[in-house]
Design an enzyme around this catalytic site. Structure first.
Site, short mmCIF file in Angstrom:
data_model
loop_
_atom_site.label_atom_id
_atom_site.label_comp_id
_atom_site.label_asym_id
_atom_site.label_seq_id
_atom_site.Cartn_x
_atom_site.Cartn_y
_atom_site.Cartn_z
CE LYS A 10 -3.70 -2.28 2.68
NZ LYS A 10 -4.53 -2.16 3.92
CE1 TYR A 50 -9.21 -3.09 1.66
CE2 TYR A 50 -8.54 -0.95 0.83
CZ TYR A 50 -8.24 -2.14 1.48
OH TYR A 50 -6.97 -2.35 1.96
CG ASN A 123 -3.13 -2.37 7.29
OD1 ASN A 123 -3.01 -1.93 6.15
ND2 ASN A 123 -4.22 -2.98 7.72
CG HIS A 126 -5.11 -6.23 0.22
ND1 HIS A 126 -6.27 -6.24 0.96
CD2 HIS A 126 -5.26 -7.16 -0.76
CE1 HIS A 126 -7.11 -7.13 0.42
NE2 HIS A 126 -6.52 -7.70 -0.61
CD GLU A 137 -8.85 -9.14 -2.52
OE1 GLU A 137 -9.47 -8.80 -1.51
OE2 GLU A 137 -7.70 -9.63 -2.47
P1 DAT Z 1 -7.53 -6.90 6.23
O1 DAT Z 1 -6.79 -5.82 5.45
O2 DAT Z 1 -6.72 -7.41 7.38
O3 DAT Z 1 -8.08 -7.98 5.35
P2 DAT Z 1 -10.23 -5.78 6.32
O4 DAT Z 1 -10.42 -6.40 4.97
O5 DAT Z 1 -11.25 -6.04 7.36
O6 DAT Z 1 -8.79 -6.18 6.92
O7 DAT Z 1 -10.12 -4.21 6.17
C1 DAT Z 1 -9.46 -3.63 5.06
C2 DAT Z 1 -8.67 -2.44 5.55
O8 DAT Z 1 -9.54 -1.47 6.15
C3 DAT Z 1 -7.65 -2.76 6.62
O9 DAT Z 1 -6.43 -3.23 6.07
C4 DAT Z 1 -7.48 -1.44 7.31
C5 DAT Z 1 -8.87 -0.84 7.25
N1 DAT Z 1 -9.62 -1.13 8.48
C6 DAT Z 1 -10.24 -2.29 8.82
N2 DAT Z 1 -10.83 -2.21 10.00
C7 DAT Z 1 -10.58 -0.94 10.46
C8 DAT Z 1 -10.92 -0.23 11.65
N3 DAT Z 1 -11.65 -0.78 12.62
N4 DAT Z 1 -10.49 1.06 11.76
C9 DAT Z 1 -9.75 1.64 10.78
N5 DAT Z 1 -9.41 1.02 9.64
C10 DAT Z 1 -9.80 -0.24 9.48
MG MG Z 2 -9.49 -7.91 3.85
#
Ligand code: DAT
Ligand code: MG
Length: 164
Positions: A10, A50, A123, A126, A137
């Site tokens: 990212k 997303y 973070n 992805h 994806e």
């Molecule tokens: P991951 O990237 O671990 O698969 P996800 O698909 O649930 O997690 O969410 C996608 C992204 O959205 C994640 O990398 C960071 C952001 N995100 C997720 N939950 C969040 C939260 N509670 N607060 C802020 N950003 C969040």
């Molecule tokens: Mg995810």
């Protein structure tokens, strides 16, 4: 089970120069690299990527984060595809937990990520969450020609191979 996984370095990972390290961590596994490309992230691409988080309060910020708006307009990311046994779990273990503050210290997110003062998760990478999501994806980020081996069914449309 043999799986495919999409990994994206990212914008925060790109501006801090972590792309090479991330790739090295994946190369140290038994997974095989079958596709890689530098992609300019448009609003459309970020939203479609997303789409499962559309109703979350952090959605807008997440889209702008992926477009590089929070990192010096770094809208170029490195996307790649690895294939192999349990590719999703292997990849998500390397990544660590979604929240960098809860991620294992040795994981990519735990060692290189951060939570901003506003509470958004920077973070670094992805990694697809499951094999079906990985397929969706990968088909969004890559054309069949950009993947070196046949991982999903394709058909011919005109003179071009397209995902079936
Ligand atoms: P991951 O990237 O671990 O698969 P996800 O698909 O649930 O997690 O969410 C996608 C992204 O959205 C994640 O990398 C960071 C952001 N995100 C997720 N939950 C969040 C939260 N509670 N607060 C802020 N950003 C969040
Ligand atoms: Mg995810």
């Amino acid at each position: 089970m043999k799986e495919n996984v999409l990994v994206i370095v990212k914008p925060d990972g790109m501006v801090h120069g972590h792309a090479g390290h991330v790739l090295t961590r994946f190369e140290e596994t038994d997974l095989k690299l079958v596709g890689a490309r530098v992609v300019r992230v448009t609003h459309d691409l970020a939203e479609t990527h997303y789409q499962h988080l559309k109703d979350k309060p952090f959605f807008d910020e997440l889209i702008h984060f992926l477009m590089g708006d929070l990192h010096n307009h770094q809208d170029l990311v490195l996307a790649y595809v690895f294939t192999g046994e349990n590719a999703v779990k292997v990849g998500r273990d390397i990544a660590g937990a979604t929240n960098p503050e809860q991620a294992d210290n040795k994981s990519i997110r735990g060692s290189m990520g951060r939570v901003t003062t506003k509470g958004s998760f920077e973070n670094v990478i992805h990694v697809s969450s499951d094999p079906l999501e990985a397929e969706r994806e990968i088909k969004l980020w890559f054309t069949p020609e950009e993947i070196a081996i046949d991982i999903f069914k394709t058909t011919i449309s005109g003179h071009r191979k397209v995902w079936s």
